[in-house]
Design an enzyme around this catalytic site. Structure first.
Site, mmCIF file in Angstrom:
data_model
loop_
_atom_site.group_PDB
_atom_site.id
_atom_site.type_symbol
_atom_site.label_atom_id
_atom_site.label_comp_id
_atom_site.label_asym_id
_atom_site.label_seq_id
_atom_site.Cartn_x
_atom_site.Cartn_y
_atom_site.Cartn_z
ATOM 1 N N GLN A 127 0.841 -1.114 -0.045
ATOM 2 C CA GLN A 127 -0.123 -0.225 0.185
ATOM 3 C C GLN A 127 0.955 1.105 -0.089
ATOM 4 O O GLN A 127 1.881 1.292 0.698
ATOM 5 C CB GLN A 127 -1.012 -0.027 1.154
ATOM 6 N N THR A 142 0.458 -2.899 7.389
ATOM 7 C CA THR A 142 0.529 -4.348 7.273
ATOM 8 C C THR A 142 -0.381 -4.818 6.342
ATOM 9 O O THR A 142 -0.623 -5.892 6.047
ATOM 10 C CB THR A 142 0.236 -4.807 8.643
ATOM 11 N N HIS A 143 -0.797 -3.923 5.320
ATOM 12 C CA HIS A 143 -1.737 -4.275 4.421
ATOM 13 C C HIS A 143 -1.023 -4.781 2.904
ATOM 14 O O HIS A 143 -1.120 -3.967 2.066
ATOM 15 C CB HIS A 143 -2.721 -3.121 4.153
ATOM 16 N N VAL A 144 -0.578 -5.877 3.095
ATOM 17 C CA VAL A 144 0.160 -6.621 1.940
ATOM 18 C C VAL A 144 -0.924 -7.599 1.363
ATOM 19 O O VAL A 144 -1.394 -8.495 2.317
ATOM 20 C CB VAL A 144 1.299 -7.459 2.201
ATOM 21 N N ASN A 176 -4.690 -3.509 -4.332
ATOM 22 C CA ASN A 176 -5.166 -2.773 -2.886
ATOM 23 C C ASN A 176 -5.781 -1.472 -3.190
ATOM 24 O O ASN A 176 -5.052 -0.649 -4.010
ATOM 25 C CB ASN A 176 -3.676 -2.726 -2.031
#
Lengths: 586, 200
Positions: free
Chosen positions: A348, A516-518, A556
């Protein structure tokens, strides 16, 4: 020693948020459910109790709730032609470990995504023409619509007591909410958290531009809240220890607080901690999975656990790793652009800048993980991209989540790194500064993908996941644009000092926390040539295997992923119940 | 308030290494109207204890080879664990000070010592075996900041002196009411911070 256990009806891999949501209906129906979790139960630990919970060094800096890199990390390279190196201490994102997973140490930011995100390709082509999406960017529809997910969003928000202000109630734009949000059938279950002084400043600046600020949707409970299951959240204490911490007040919506206690009451539900799954047993001829293999960390035994139905519900990388290692589905190849497992991996795109106000008391320690004020004007496709050479966007906000002083101590540009002047600047500005941040989309690129590393192995002898990723042109240009918009706000906000506004650029930095938005690696979709699982999250090459979590995202957005994941997890709960009653392709 | 802890001994660093480190933290945190000297704030003790424990041993680091040099953004890539890297850096820095000034680092005038540290930080002190700039930016400097601002239970930030300096109230941090009462105003609790030690 190797042992084979008796077969179970349904086995979930990973004891985090996804398993806790997706198992709900099965457990209600009386179906036999087993969840395998590699880590421990956090309930009685120092991480959950005062005073040790408030330890910035242990949880906030050394990240002791995140995955232990000595056991398993990832390798990183920037193009498929390079040799990847292991990230020996990863900081860029923080997968969790133990019951509850990353759902323990999240901030609680709980956005629904827009009504066009699930059909992003269609939307962009409709609005900007067939050439809007370049061939090196495999932006694709997800095979599900917002309208289909909306009832599940509603249910998830009630389960997690989400606090916020609606911006779009059944098509009517509401003052004080996000005017760009997708239509909601009802208000948030709880009113918003208290605004911070930083949020007051940002709102004042936003008014000068005619922007519409709104409170971050929060899974941090402003009041004592009892959800439809009868589970209780405590009231948020605004202690500033959410992200990277477990809430000791039980005020943060977390699987361990709200979901697992309900499941554990049922005799047909079992969660087995210290169980590190290493493979899914697959029969390629029958196109069926037969169960899983795991290492029981309490005995060292390798256990064969047969199952009628397997649900991969682990973190993004683990879902992809188990499919690749178990040879289920065709691995993605960046040269031919064929194959699916590993494709559409996205992080992100964020950027930030510090702002300083001599005469305003920010008191950064009065905060929760979601005490932010947001502007959504420059996110996603909320603005016209005609004439711009990028797609996507970001929300802009005061990133006020804590005043933990090792990490959150903005200093004016030019401050020396040490000495009396450094100390004086820390004393002068600690309570008078905050950080503005953009959290932005990251759209897929043919060179950004996951595969198995040929060299480096984890502590159990399995190949590490290899990340091939960098910030490509689209994201770099997007970040430049939204960061400029953020700087305009900062300059109009009455700040005494405005720090440098640095847009995100490559090389991708494994040392800096971003989000932590993988996501991606096992994208969902209607076309088996571009997706790993169907719109119902059923694996195309194994009818009795489902995959859920961030790994099924096809791109994303500039929104936090948890609320959408909650809706997807609850929808899967209904689908699994249907499947268990009548096994078939859904 | 907790009484000042007695000056604890070093468990990892030898006497010359500890002398060097005390001189470094006293330059980075000189005694002034804001705090006592770095040594008196417990900063060197904090660093010694961290290096002696799990962090220094690389307890949570991935430590398998092969060892290949990469881009800085791919992170630390040496086989040495942090404690070994720290000691190796100290040895190189001590030698470099000796050869540049003809005396040991702890004997330098404060202005010279400060300039020498700046040169280390900016990569101007070059050694062909070890990058002192990396040693400083990746290891020593983060440890220094932690020593100042971590909970005093770890041995630095003695008497919460850095928390008092900036106005961080510490524990227990129950602010549901204060959040509203003191929004935009000075918070009286920031004058008397509490640490884990106060609740133990």
């Amino acid at each position: 020693m190797n042992r084979k256990l008796k077969s179970r009806q349904v086995v979930f891999v990973g004891g985090g948020l996804m398993a806790a949501l997706a198992a709900r209906k099965l457990v209600e129906d009386g179906v036999d459910v087993l969840v395998l979790e590699r880590g421990r139960d956090h309930d009685a630990g120092a991480e959950h109790r005062l005073p040790s919970q408030r330890d910035e060094l242990r949880w906030g800096v050394r990240n002791h709730l995140a995955q232990d890199w000595s056991i398993e990390t990832y390798t990183l390279r920037y193009t498929h032609k390079e040799t990847a190196l292991p990230i020996r201490t990863l900081a860029a994102f923080l997968p969790g470990e133990g019951v509850g997973g990353a759902g323990n140490h999240w901030n609680g930011q709980c956005f629904r995504w827009t009504d066009y995100d699930m059909q992003l390709r269609t939307r962009l082509v409709d609005r900007y023409g067939a050439s809007a999406v370049p061939p090196e960017m495999p932006i694709q529809d997800w095979g599900v619509t917002y309208e289909e997910l909306e009832p599940y969003h509603e249910r998830f928000e009630k389960l997690f007591g989400v606090a916020g202000k609606a911006g779009n109630l059944r098509g009517q734009i509401q003052p004080g909410g996000n005017p760009f949000e997708a239509a909601r059938r009802s208000e948030y279950p709880q009113p918003p958290l208290e605004i911070t002084e930083a949020g007051v400043i940002l709102s004042e600046a936003a008014a000068k531009f005619g922007y519409k600020p709104f409170p971050m949707p929060a899974s941090n409970s402003p009041h004592v809240y009892v959800n439809p299951d009868g589970m209780r959240l405590g009231a948020c204490q605004y202690c500033g220890h959410c992200e990277r911490f477990i809430c000791e007040s039980n005020a943060k919506g977390s699987p361990e607080v709200l979901l697992y206690p309900v499941l554990k009451r049922k005799k047909n539900f079992e969660i087995r901690p210290y169980s590190h799954v290493t493979a899914i047993e697959y029969d390629p001829k029958a196109k069926r999975v037969k169960g899983v293999r795991y290492i029981d960390l309490e005995s060292g035994d390798v256990i064969e656990q047969p199952a009628e139905l397997v649900v991969l519900a682990a973190f993004t990388f683990t879902n992809t790793k188990l499919l690749l290692g178990s040879r289920i589905g065709t691995p993605y190849d960046p040269v031919t652009r064929r194959g699916v497992v590993g494709r559409n991996f996205c992080h992100q795109t964020s950027s930030s800048m510090n702002v300083f106000y001599k005469d305003r008391w920010i008191n950064p320690f009065f905060a929760s993980g979601s005490t932010q004020t947001i502007l959504d004007e420059f996110n996603g496709d909320n603005f016209d991209h005609t004439g711009l050479d990028f797609m996507g966007g970001a929300y802009i906000f005061n990133n006020t989540t804590n005043g933990r002083p090792i990490s959150t101590r903005p200093l004016p540009p030019g401050t020396p790194q040490w000495g009396t002047k450094w100390k004086q600047a820390s004393a002068d500005w600690y309570s008078h500064a905050f950080t503005l941040t953009t959290i932005g989309s990251c759209y897929p690129h043919v060179e950004n993908y996951l595969s198995l590393d040929p060299t480096y192995r984890d502590a159990y002898g399995q190949p590490l996941i290899r990340i091939t990723f960098d910030w490509r042109d689209n994201e770099v240009k997007m970040s430049q644009y939204v960061t400029r918009k953020m700087a305009e706000l900062a300059n109009a906000s009455g700040a005494t000092i405005v720090g440098p506004a640095a847009p995100r650029k490559g090389p991708y930095d494994s040392r800096l926390y971003q989000t932590t938005h993988v996501v991606g690696g096992t994208p969902m979709g209607a076309d088996p040539h571009t997706s790993v699982v169907s719109p119902h999250l059923q694996h195309w090459d194994a009818e009795n295997l489902f995959v859920v979590g961030g790994s099924v995202y096809a791109h994303n957005a500039g929104y936090n992923p948890t609320a959408l994941m909650g809706a997807i997890g609850l929808r899967l709960s209904d689908d699994l119940s249907r499947y268990a009653r009548k096994p078939q392709r859904l | 308030m907790q009484p000042t802890a007695p000056n604890a001994g070093y468990t990892l660093l030898g006497p010359e290494e500890a002398t060097f480190l005390e001189a470094v933290v006293d330059i980075m945190c000189p005694a002034d109207s804001l705090t006592p000297s770095g040594t008196d704030c417990g900063l060197a003790i904090y660093i010694d204890r961290q290096l002696a424990g799990d962090f220094g041993k690389g307890g949570r680091m991935y430590s398998q080879g092969p060892w290949i040099k990469g881009k800085p953004e791919q992170g630390y890539q040496l086989p040495m664990k942090p404690a070994e890297f720290f000691k190796a850096g100290v040895a190189v820095a001590r030698q470099a000070a000796q050869s540049r000034y003809g005396k040991s680092f702890d004997q330098l005038a404060p202005a010279d010592a400060d300039a020498f540290l700046s040169d280390i930080a900016s990569g101007k002190v070059v050694d062909d075996r070890l990058s002192l700039a990396d040693w400083f930016s990746q290891l020593l400097y983060p440890l220094f900041q932690q020593a100042c601002f971590a909970d005093p239970v770890y041995g630095g930030n003695r008497d919460k002196v850095f928390w008092k300096m900036i106005g961080y109230p510490g524990l227990p941090a129950f602010y549901a009411q204060d959040m509203v009462t003191y929004r935009g105003k000075p918070f009286p609790g920031a004058l008397t911070p509490k640490s884990i030690l106060d609740f133990s």
